[in-house]
Design a protein around this motif. Sequence first.
Motif, PDB file in Angstrom:
ATOM      1  N   ARG A 102       0.847  -1.195   0.000  1.00 38.98           N
ATOM      2  CA  ARG A 102       0.000   0.000   0.000  1.00 38.98           C
ATOM      3  C   ARG A 102       0.881   1.241   0.000  1.00 38.98           C
ATOM      4  NH1 ARG A 102      -5.054   1.481   0.611  1.00 38.98           N
ATOM      5  NH2 ARG A 102      -5.543   3.542   1.472  1.00 38.98           N
ATOM      6  N   MET A 103       0.558   2.179  -0.884  1.00 39.96           N
ATOM      7  CA  MET A 103       1.262   3.451  -0.947  1.00 39.96           C
ATOM      8  C   MET A 103       0.383   4.542  -0.359  1.00 39.96           C
ATOM      9  SD  MET A 103       4.103   4.934  -1.896  1.00 39.96           S
ATOM     10  CE  MET A 103       4.842   3.835  -3.139  1.00 39.96           C
ATOM     11  N   THR A 104       0.899   5.217   0.649  1.00 39.96           N
ATOM     12  CA  THR A 104       0.215   6.359   1.228  1.00 39.96           C
ATOM     13  C   THR A 104       0.851   7.627   0.695  1.00 39.96           C
ATOM     14  OG1 THR A 104      -0.439   5.220   3.246  1.00 39.96           O
ATOM     15  CG2 THR A 104      -0.274   7.612   3.370  1.00 39.96           C
ATOM     16  N   VAL A 105       0.024   8.540   0.242  1.00 40.14           N
ATOM     17  CA  VAL A 105       0.507   9.790  -0.338  1.00 40.14           C
ATOM     18  C   VAL A 105       0.550  10.865   0.741  1.00 40.14           C
ATOM     19  CG1 VAL A 105       0.035  11.622  -1.999  1.00 40.14           C
ATOM     20  CG2 VAL A 105      -0.388   9.227  -2.619  1.00 40.14           C
ATOM     21  N   VAL A 106       1.687  11.517   0.859  1.00 36.84           N
ATOM     22  CA  VAL A 106       1.836  12.673   1.732  1.00 36.84           C
ATOM     23  C   VAL A 106       1.992  13.891   0.838  1.00 36.84           C
ATOM     24  CG1 VAL A 106       3.258  13.812   3.467  1.00 36.84           C
ATOM     25  CG2 VAL A 106       2.862  11.357   3.609  1.00 36.84           C
ATOM     26  N   SER A 107       1.012  14.767   0.886  1.00 38.38           N
ATOM     27  CA  SER A 107       1.008  15.960   0.050  1.00 38.38           C
ATOM     28  C   SER A 107       1.777  17.067   0.750  1.00 38.38           C
ATOM     29  CB  SER A 107      -0.435  16.396  -0.215  1.00 38.38           C
ATOM     30  OG  SER A 107      -0.475  17.543  -1.028  1.00 38.38           O
ATOM     31  N   VAL A 108       2.807  17.567   0.094  1.00 40.06           N
ATOM     32  CA  VAL A 108       3.680  18.577   0.682  1.00 40.06           C
ATOM     33  C   VAL A 108       3.625  19.843  -0.170  1.00 40.06           C
ATOM     34  CG1 VAL A 108       6.016  19.107   1.481  1.00 40.06           C
ATOM     35  CG2 VAL A 108       5.202  16.732   1.517  1.00 40.06           C
ATOM     36  N   ASN A 109       3.466  20.962   0.467  1.00 36.88           N
ATOM     37  CA  ASN A 109       3.458  22.241  -0.222  1.00 36.88           C
ATOM     38  C   ASN A 109       4.695  22.361  -1.104  1.00 36.88           C
ATOM     39  OD1 ASN A 109       3.786  25.085  -0.803  1.00 36.88           O
ATOM     40  ND2 ASN A 109       2.417  25.538   0.900  1.00 36.88           N
ATOM     41  N   TRP A 110       4.482  22.791  -2.356  1.00 34.95           N
ATOM     42  CA  TRP A 110       5.594  22.927  -3.299  1.00 34.95           C
ATOM     43  C   TRP A 110       6.725  23.771  -2.712  1.00 34.95           C
ATOM     44  CZ3 TRP A 110       8.300  21.606  -7.338  1.00 34.95           C
ATOM     45  CH2 TRP A 110       9.104  22.548  -7.980  1.00 34.95           C
ATOM     46  N   ALA A 111       6.382  24.843  -2.022  1.00 37.59           N
ATOM     47  CA  ALA A 111       7.395  25.744  -1.482  1.00 37.59           C
ATOM     48  C   ALA A 111       8.211  25.090  -0.366  1.00 37.59           C
ATOM     49  CB  ALA A 111       6.746  27.027  -0.969  1.00 37.59           C
ATOM     50  N   ASP A 112       7.655  24.042   0.258  1.00 36.74           N
ATOM     51  CA  ASP A 112       8.315  23.394   1.390  1.00 36.74           C
ATOM     52  C   ASP A 112       8.980  22.066   1.034  1.00 36.74           C
ATOM     53  OD1 ASP A 112       7.334  25.441   3.026  1.00 36.74           O
ATOM     54  OD2 ASP A 112       5.481  24.335   3.450  1.00 36.74           O
ATOM     55  N   LEU A 113       8.620  21.501  -0.112  1.00 40.14           N
ATOM     56  CA  LEU A 113       9.053  20.140  -0.431  1.00 40.14           C
ATOM     57  C   LEU A 113      10.570  20.000  -0.436  1.00 40.14           C
ATOM     58  CD1 LEU A 113       8.474  17.233  -1.288  1.00 40.14           C
ATOM     59  CD2 LEU A 113       8.300  18.037  -3.655  1.00 40.14           C
ATOM     60  N   HIS A 114      11.267  20.934  -1.055  1.00 45.08           N
ATOM     61  CA  HIS A 114      12.717  20.800  -1.199  1.00 45.08           C
ATOM     62  C   HIS A 114      13.409  20.849   0.161  1.00 45.08           C
ATOM     63  CE1 HIS A 114      11.091  21.711  -5.014  1.00 45.08           C
ATOM     64  NE2 HIS A 114      11.079  23.013  -4.851  1.00 45.08           N
ATOM     65  N   THR A 115      12.964  21.765   1.009  1.00 45.92           N
ATOM     66  CA  THR A 115      13.557  21.867   2.343  1.00 45.92           C
ATOM     67  C   THR A 115      13.236  20.645   3.187  1.00 45.92           C
ATOM     68  OG1 THR A 115      13.416  24.283   2.292  1.00 45.92           O
ATOM     69  CG2 THR A 115      13.637  23.252   4.444  1.00 45.92           C
ATOM     70  N   GLN A 116      11.983  20.214   3.162  1.00 46.39           N
ATOM     71  CA  GLN A 116      11.593  19.064   3.969  1.00 46.39           C
ATOM     72  C   GLN A 116      12.302  17.796   3.508  1.00 46.39           C
ATOM     73  OE1 GLN A 116       7.450  18.415   4.749  1.00 46.39           O
ATOM     74  NE2 GLN A 116       7.019  20.550   5.197  1.00 46.39           N
ATOM     75  N   PHE A 117      12.442  17.646   2.187  1.00 47.57           N
ATOM     76  CA  PHE A 117      13.122  16.452   1.687  1.00 47.57           C
ATOM     77  C   PHE A 117      14.597  16.465   2.082  1.00 47.57           C
ATOM     78  CE2 PHE A 117      15.431  13.918  -1.427  1.00 47.57           C
ATOM     79  CZ  PHE A 117      14.712  12.733  -1.385  1.00 47.57           C
ATOM     80  N   THR A 118      15.243  17.617   1.991  1.00 45.76           N
ATOM     81  CA  THR A 118      16.651  17.728   2.382  1.00 45.76           C
ATOM     82  C   THR A 118      16.824  17.389   3.855  1.00 45.76           C
ATOM     83  OG1 THR A 118      17.048  19.437   0.704  1.00 45.76           O
ATOM     84  CG2 THR A 118      18.601  19.313   2.535  1.00 45.76           C
ATOM     85  N   GLN A 119      15.931  17.874   4.686  1.00 44.87           N
ATOM     86  CA  GLN A 119      16.002  17.585   6.117  1.00 44.87           C
ATOM     87  C   GLN A 119      15.760  16.106   6.403  1.00 44.87           C
ATOM     88  OE1 GLN A 119      13.027  20.310   7.568  1.00 44.87           O
ATOM     89  NE2 GLN A 119      14.459  22.033   7.719  1.00 44.87           N
ATOM     90  N   ALA A 120      14.777  15.533   5.714  1.00 43.45           N
ATOM     91  CA  ALA A 120      14.485  14.112   5.919  1.00 43.45           C
ATOM     92  C   ALA A 120      15.655  13.237   5.464  1.00 43.45           C
ATOM     93  CB  ALA A 120      13.216  13.727   5.161  1.00 43.45           C
ATOM     94  N   ALA A 121      16.272  13.605   4.343  1.00 47.42           N
ATOM     95  CA  ALA A 121      17.412  12.838   3.843  1.00 47.42           C
ATOM     96  C   ALA A 121      18.574  12.902   4.826  1.00 47.42           C
ATOM     97  CB  ALA A 121      17.833  13.367   2.476  1.00 47.42           C
ATOM     98  N   ALA A 122      18.823  14.065   5.393  1.00 46.79           N
ATOM     99  CA  ALA A 122      19.913  14.223   6.354  1.00 46.79           C
ATOM    100  C   ALA A 122      19.664  13.399   7.613  1.00 46.79           C
ATOM    101  CB  ALA A 122      20.073  15.701   6.710  1.00 46.79           C
ATOM    102  N   ALA A 123      18.390  13.228   7.944  1.00 43.13           N
ATOM    103  CA  ALA A 123      18.024  12.446   9.125  1.00 43.13           C
ATOM    104  C   ALA A 123      17.892  10.956   8.819  1.00 43.13           C
ATOM    105  CB  ALA A 123      16.715  12.974   9.704  1.00 43.13           C
TER     106      ALA A 123
END
Length: 454
Positions: A102-123
Amino acid sequence: MKRKNMWAFVMTVVLILSLASCGKSGQTEQPPADNRESGQQGEGREPENPQEPSGDTQQSLGEGAELICWTILNPESDADPRNIAFKKIVDNWNETNAFGARMTVVSVNWADLHTQFTQAAAAGNSPDVVCAFSTNLDQYIAAGGLQPMTEYAKAWIDETEDYIYTAEALTKTDGEIYSLPWETRCMVLYYRTDIYGEEPPFKSLQDIVDKAGQYTEGGNYGFVLGCHGDDGFLQQLTPVLYAFGASVYDKDMNLVLNSEEGVMAIEWLRDLYHAGVMDNAGVQMNIEDTFNAMKAGTAYSIILGSHRYGALTSAEGVGEHIKTCAIPGVADGSVAPAYDTSQTLGIGAECRYPEIAFDFITANLTTEASSYWYEASCMPVRTSVYDLEEIKSSAMYDVMSEWSRIWETGLDNFFFEPDYNAEFSTAVAEEVQNLIINGGDVKAALDELVSRYQ
């Protein structure tokens, strides 16, 4: 390179990442109600079976797996036709995939996606699948958030003859493929036919300066190109740069925005301000603000990606009056070379089930899925879509055909931006705002700005 029907494309994905081992699987989460207003991050958890799944054991080890996809789309909202298309694909895959996953979709604001992804990758907590815009791929890779999909991708591309990208075009110099585009688009001029008439409204960029100001008053704009500091600014500006013979980067990814031609493009923006086409509030808009202004009926022409056509033409009260055309060039009757980009899907560095994640990615690339994207005004990556009778007779067929002709004019200029592109776009926008409103030496300002990043 493949050339199928009306499509031709050259695409070299600039992705830098060594092969990452699989890690955490995503925990299910509900997406927010509106991806333009809020975003959510997925939390990871260890799967029950910690072994690395591969080959013949993939299905048994992945059975019942829960994965997370981060995207700017929101399948729980019908505000954008792309949301509706994506919901069909996600729901069908969740019901029919061979893994019982099962794939759950998390909708992330375009303006926030790059920052949130960078933070998640670092963690060490990047999602299983992420939707990455072509201008931001380097940023995602630099964050260590994606793993290669080379073996899966090459096999799928080999057996999918009508996919408009080749494995060679998607392969990085390290020999790896990191993502697959699921759509493509180009920047076009949107305009209101009830204001400007049915035919393209401007013969040249100077024509915008001379004509659009008569419609700018009381919070309405005859034309607006927002110069707010985010990475959408360079998306709007790039086709204008091309029209003047300029570019942000050269073929070797050196910054060349401060060329004499680049200076002329910025001076054109300042001319719009001085001619009364844009006021302070217009200059301070970002790309999403210009979209919302046209949707609300307060902007009569803007530069925006072709993929937003469905959302604009469905807008109540104004949608029926919105058309698109090529962005005008410098000389009368000329057009600016297109600026082509795409949305891609990649596998997160910590995804424990890459085969399942890749299966979900290719579910977005079937002919049927491509027909859903087509209906949502996204230019499809499968040329077999154009053989479908319902597509041939659709209202979008002529519009999409015109876009493809515009899109092909941008092939020679196509490139993937470096990982600092979003930061640089923000810096350029801030400097341009200052130059437009407060004046100053454009060449000197661009020279200084480029020197900080060179």
